[in-house]
Write a protein that holds these residues in place. Sequence first.
Motif: not given
Length: 251
Positions: A219-229
């Motif tokens: 689930p945490g790997s979804a954050l790779i696609r977020h522009p500001n993490t």
Amino acid sequence: MKIIIRDSAAEASAAVADMLLQQIGEKPDSVLGLPTGGTPLAVYARLRSAYDSGRGSYKSITTFNLDEYLGLSADDPASYAYYMRENLFVHVDIDPDRTHIPNGSAPDADAEAKRYEALITACGGIDLMLLGLGRNAHIGFNEPGSAHNSRTRRVALNASTIAANAAYFAPNAEQPAHAITMGIGTILECRRIVVLATGSEKAAAVAASVKGPSADIVPGSALIRHPNTTFVLDKAAARDLERARTSELQV
Ligand code: GLP
């Protein structure tokens, strides 16, 4: 994605508390997304002591918690509603009517999840979401296998999550097996995301989330696609990142 590594959990927590204080300083009517668990306790402690020394006003802040156990009332000491009151809300000048947590005793969990999503939208979305990370890389209560476009919903907890969180329940208390959690898709819509992970037991989850590949099983790997993490880590949690590209690191 930015990665900030500090020597200790205390220093990583202080860095996150400063980010939150900066956010509410710059935008006093910020909408914050908040986590529970052991990891953010030191952040909330720092926010309390900052408030006591005159730093940070929560008067116009709105908060949305990530998740809540199903079957626990807001007065249950193991509920996240209780945790938030005890660890932050009663200690600062926040308006309780603007603190939102899924209702764990709602008779219809699906309707409650829909209500919660609609409320986030009605409040203009979340400016800054603070996340913890489960040992299995869950975010909120989105367990491995959760779709990266999932919405706020009722979920079943994994046996490993139930075991990891058993310490937060009284010895004879019944531990819920279900929860309402913001979905991963809901989390990805937050304008800025800060993940705090500390301790070597989170190292594998951190590495899988940061290095990818982005997959439902992490689930945490979804954050790779977020522009500001931004991931804020102590050295122990960053242990398995050695092979990460140094250009990604902001040490
Ligand atoms: C719980 C929460 C998560 C949290 C995770 C990690 O399952 N639902 O939001 O991030 O545990 O908890 P801890 O910080 O105690 O390791």
